[in-house]
Design a protein around this motif. Sequence first.
Motif, PDB file in Angstrom:
ATOM      1  N   GLU A 182     -49.883   4.096  14.533  1.00 58.87           N
ATOM      2  CA  GLU A 182     -51.188   3.373  15.157  1.00 58.87           C
ATOM      3  C   GLU A 182     -51.430   2.382  13.877  1.00 58.87           C
ATOM      4  OE1 GLU A 182     -53.506   7.008  15.351  1.00 58.87           O
ATOM      5  OE2 GLU A 182     -54.061   7.031  13.194  1.00 58.87           O
ATOM      6  N   ASN A 183     -52.061   1.459  14.746  1.00 56.14           N
ATOM      7  CA  ASN A 183     -52.502   0.084  13.608  1.00 56.14           C
ATOM      8  C   ASN A 183     -53.635   0.617  13.017  1.00 56.14           C
ATOM      9  OD1 ASN A 183     -50.912  -1.737  16.079  1.00 56.14           O
ATOM     10  ND2 ASN A 183     -50.563  -2.539  14.034  1.00 56.14           N
ATOM     11  N   ASP A 204     -61.080  -1.188  17.376  1.00 57.18           N
ATOM     12  CA  ASP A 204     -60.283  -1.974  17.851  1.00 57.18           C
ATOM     13  C   ASP A 204     -60.294  -3.522  17.252  1.00 57.18           C
ATOM     14  OD1 ASP A 204     -62.750  -3.068  18.870  1.00 57.18           O
ATOM     15  OD2 ASP A 204     -62.557  -2.120  20.732  1.00 57.18           O
ATOM     16  N   SER A 237     -49.248  -0.891  19.595  1.00 54.31           N
ATOM     17  CA  SER A 237     -49.446  -0.398  20.683  1.00 54.31           C
ATOM     18  C   SER A 237     -48.725  -0.831  21.860  1.00 54.31           C
ATOM     19  CB  SER A 237     -50.966  -0.640  21.208  1.00 54.31           C
ATOM     20  OG  SER A 237     -51.119  -2.056  21.038  1.00 54.31           O
ATOM     21  N   TYR A 267     -51.793  -9.718  25.801  1.00 53.84           N
ATOM     22  CA  TYR A 267     -52.036  -9.045  24.503  1.00 53.84           C
ATOM     23  C   TYR A 267     -51.964 -10.209  23.313  1.00 53.84           C
ATOM     24  CZ  TYR A 267     -50.876  -6.365  20.291  1.00 53.84           C
ATOM     25  OH  TYR A 267     -51.076  -5.721  18.939  1.00 53.84           O
ATOM     26  N   THR A 335     -55.813   0.806  16.896  1.00 60.14           N
ATOM     27  CA  THR A 335     -54.890   1.523  18.338  1.00 60.14           C
ATOM     28  C   THR A 335     -54.753   2.885  18.265  1.00 60.14           C
ATOM     29  OG1 THR A 335     -52.925   1.083  17.275  1.00 60.14           O
ATOM     30  CG2 THR A 335     -53.866  -0.978  18.209  1.00 60.14           C
TER      31      THR A 335
END
Length: 517
Positions: A182-183, A204, A237, A267, A335
């Motif tokens: 995950e970021n 986010d 993501s 994105y 994310t």
Amino acid sequence: MKKKVLALVLALTTVSGMIAGCGSSGSESAGSEQAAPAASQDAAQSGTDAQTGDVPTIRVAYNIMFPATDEQAIEDAVNKLLVEKAGAKIDLVGVEFANIQTQYNLMLTGGDNTVDLFNSFWYTTESNLVANGQVMELDDLIESDGQGIKEIYSGDMAQYLDCGRIGGKLYGIPCVYAFESENLFEVRKEDSDAANIDWSKVTDLDSLTDAMVAMKKANPDHYYVPGSTDPYWVPKSIDYLGDTNYLGVLTDPTNSTTVENYYESEYFLDFLDHVKVWKENDLISPDPLSNTNPTLMNILAGVAQGTPGYSWDAQAGIESTSKQNNMEMIGSAVTDALATTGEVTTYMWHMSTFCTNPQAAMRVLNVMYTDPEVAQLLANGIEGLDYVLNADGKMEYPNENGLSGIGWGAASMAFWPNVTLCPSWSYEDDNVYDVMAEKRANANKSKALGFQFDSTPVADQMTACANVVAQYYNPIMLGETDIDTALPEFQAALKTAGIDEIIAEKQKQLDAWLASK
């Protein structure tokens, strides 16, 4: 300071998160048949050179961030175990971070300095290794000499081993670790406190941007995106199908298998809108195109006080950064965790095509994956030198300087084959590996998990597009050029270089792979 900076990069492989050729001795041929490895004299006997009576020596490359002064002591300790358990010895070959590309290229083209086993992390993708003929096929070797590895990757774990397959053949073995990322964003706590940031509300890019702008107002001389030629953002993501140039990706990988042009996707366009805000608010550190250091180095260097990153678990990664480098960091995931083939293959072990004793090399690799003593020595070094055990049996650094105060990359985590066999560190949960396994089981998974793209049919287009990316990507991502002007030029240049053919070939191969499941 230099050693501390280098130590941070190694530490942050846990947040984010060696090389080819082969100089083995021995008389076994690639077609000879060996018994499955075992911790017995039988294994040692089977690995002995029939003519000399010596066990073969397997050259194992590894990445180093600063002088690994304990290498020989670790190698000697490992070899005392390997002679019995694998009928072989190892020669550890350090590859300096600053020279990874040069050294690996030399090691993978033959000559006197080749190696047998290496991890491709920070070097190149498995698809490139296969296309260049630099790695050996491993299916038969696992059957004959890698039973422990085969057992690890049975049942539900088999899907992750399959990520090492290209054209149905296995060329790499993933390290046993979390297979999702995950970021995240992390920052020095004093900067966050000055702006009263509530990280539970930062989830986010929009809320992260608000937090960075607030910290900038509270700390005007500080920066929160490290400007460097090393990309600060790896999108976790999406599924970039193992291609870090993003030449055809799945932007909605849990729901769609349509390969898209990343650089024209919603994105990417949305991300660039955030970059514009970051640039306007002076969040990106100055002179980024003249800074060649990996972005995560810049925190200890004082270039930036915060950075995007990624980890199997954001809070676990941030805590590791803090403890390993004696500084207080805070932050959050931005994310959700996602498992992709690219993530699984980030840390992957390969056997060089120059390996002259593949059976012995596989026996060594099998022990590295299955034996707790060997796993501990390689991943964390020697007790008393590189770590100590506290009253609870958990590891701590021998002094307050953390990684910079020892002679081995202890806590390098996912780089070595199976750190889940090792004790946990004092800053980790007692059951960290159980937590990791649970998160791995419950994480979102790309519909293309297990798919590997064979770039051979579009090799020329891949090279041409990679050159275009090298020209445009960093200046755009760093806001060093007018984005609204440069982006259309970038997109047009990719079209000319053949990105549409690459996307079509990826879609064709992905569709065939899906149909075969």
